[in-house]
Design an enzyme around this catalytic site. Sequence first.
Site, PDB file in Angstrom:
ATOM      1  CB  CYS A  63      34.983  57.453   8.656  1.00 45.08           C
ATOM      2  SG  CYS A  63      34.852  59.173   8.214  1.00 45.08           S
ATOM      3  CB  CYS A  75      49.206  35.951  -7.083  1.00 41.92           C
ATOM      4  SG  CYS A  75      48.963  36.075  -5.306  1.00 41.92           S
ATOM      5  CB  CYS A 117      46.919  31.786 -11.699  1.00 42.61           C
ATOM      6  SG  CYS A 117      46.824  30.030 -11.252  1.00 42.61           S
ATOM      7  CG  HIS A 118      45.804  36.084 -11.483  1.00 41.19           C
ATOM      8  ND1 HIS A 118      44.670  35.862 -12.232  1.00 41.19           N
ATOM      9  CD2 HIS A 118      45.517  35.646 -10.231  1.00 41.19           C
ATOM     10  CE1 HIS A 118      43.731  35.327 -11.457  1.00 41.19           C
ATOM     11  NE2 HIS A 118      44.220  35.183 -10.240  1.00 41.19           N
ATOM     12  NE  ARG A 171      37.541  36.614  -7.860  1.00 44.81           N
ATOM     13  CZ  ARG A 171      37.207  35.713  -8.784  1.00 44.81           C
ATOM     14  NH1 ARG A 171      37.495  34.434  -8.626  1.00 44.81           N
ATOM     15  NH2 ARG A 171      36.547  36.063  -9.853  1.00 44.81           N
ATOM     16  CB  CYS A 202      42.924  33.364  -5.274  1.00 40.88           C
ATOM     17  SG  CYS A 202      42.082  33.857  -6.812  1.00 40.88           S
TER      18      CYS A 202
END
Lengths: 155, 109, 275
Positions: free
Chosen positions: C128, C191, C194-195, C232, C236
């Site tokens: 934009c 990922c 862990c998550h 983040r 990680c």
Amino acid sequence: MKQTTQFSSISRRHALAMLSAAGAVVLAGVPAYADGAAVAAKIKGLTGGRSVGEGDIELDLPEIAENGNAVKVAFSINSPMTVDNYVKAVHVMADGNPTPDVASFNFTPAMGACSASTRMRLAKTQNIIVLAEMNDGSFKQAQATVKVTIGGCGG
Amino acid sequence: MAKIKPRVKVPKKAAAGEIVEIKALISHPMHTGRGKNKKTGKKIPRKIINKFVASFDGQDVFTANFEPAVSANPYIAFPFKASKSGAFTFKWVEDGGAEFTASKKMTVA
Amino acid sequence: MRLAVTITMALSLIAGAAFAKTPYHDGTAEVIKPVDKNHPLDEVVSGYNFRKAMIRDVQDDDFENPGMLVADHGEELWDTVDGSAGKSLSQVFEGCAEVPLDVVGSVYPRFNNAASKVISLEQVINMCRETAMGAKPYKWESRDMLGITAYVRMQSRGSRVNVAVDGKASAAFERGKDLYYKRVGQLDMSCAHCHEDNYGNYIRADMLSQGNINGFPTYRLKWNGVGSTHRRFRGCMKNIRAKPLPYGHEDYVALELYTAWRGNGLKVETPAYRN
């Protein structure tokens, strides 16, 4: 690592730190800190060696801080906050930081109540000592331990 | 560097005798003097907000003295007893003497 | 490096579910059922609910939350005229985003027709600026970009994350999914290790969350400031000793889309506050 599995008592909100009547006893009851000497010297300087008396100081500190960069420290002290009887100053100290001073506050009767809340840096698990000075020159003290956990992960 | 900007929260209205809570926050890195610039490895000199003063109608009512152990973006909350309408002035003093201020009115009915 | 030792220790220290008193089951947290039946989990929870009171209390109070300082900065920029077209972002943004302002924050990353690919909110903002405003793009992790992103996302606060992953977005979605499950780095982890497999368990002193991104940009104590989703992700990846990708990399946009989808149905909480 048992400690990391504690979750039940999340924060010691409004833990009432009642102090014992005799100042000497209070000081003797303070557990050894990483740099207890610096805090003790600081207190001695502020009080001029006078005894630290009874009174209730309500501390609001987390029992476990997930990061030491911004740990809430709040207190409230029971006082009428009248011209004749008020809390003049409060000193917040920590015994495991590079220097013991965290912050100090000057109060006036116009405030109507004595409390304050701020956020501090804690280098590691340590004791927080709150020393209050009354307008008549007497002192009160309270303390609590904050356990600082350092995350090993999470970017 | 980030612009230093204060924020304050004061109730617009209060009843006479009511104890209100005042909150103040200022964006500031609070350099302790022990940190290092990650890129250059050079020590970052101490620069903190060392004092916060709240006054009401020109009268100092509350002062906080901050040490480097106070967190970045220092936050402070404290009580005030509403007795009459008036204006608060808040002043933050940085090492070196720079000052930042904010003011807010409160009406007491 | 100390970190590697830490992580190796951490893995052996992931505390069993028997120990972990998962805080989101205390009745106060919102635990939702996944919106999509293909979701790998049977409950979806915001990262907020894995943090202790010290952290949650700050997020709960817009005044205390230092992330709001950055969002306020974004609000100022929003109405500021910048660039050769003499326009502010507020005048042109909806046209670029192709959805109403109060929806943008809950549906991006999204397939954008003008860009003819899935792009993140940061990319809409820069597109934009360059095309509609004739202004220079912001650096990804700059205070200006974080401020605007936080401000725009906040316009969707309270509404629920609802990213579309079908049709033209499906290729990016599949790519993101692959990345999420791909084992990488010297620690050979994904990922999901862990998550997905270990959320609710402790990794050293940190309770693992589901790694949802409904609160980004997020203020982190560790950062002493606000950071983007990609920051983040990079962190990680560094933790598992994998090479992080540059901000805005196509793979990160895909991973962001996939991660956002895992959190579909959660409320937008920007700016969140974390340790």
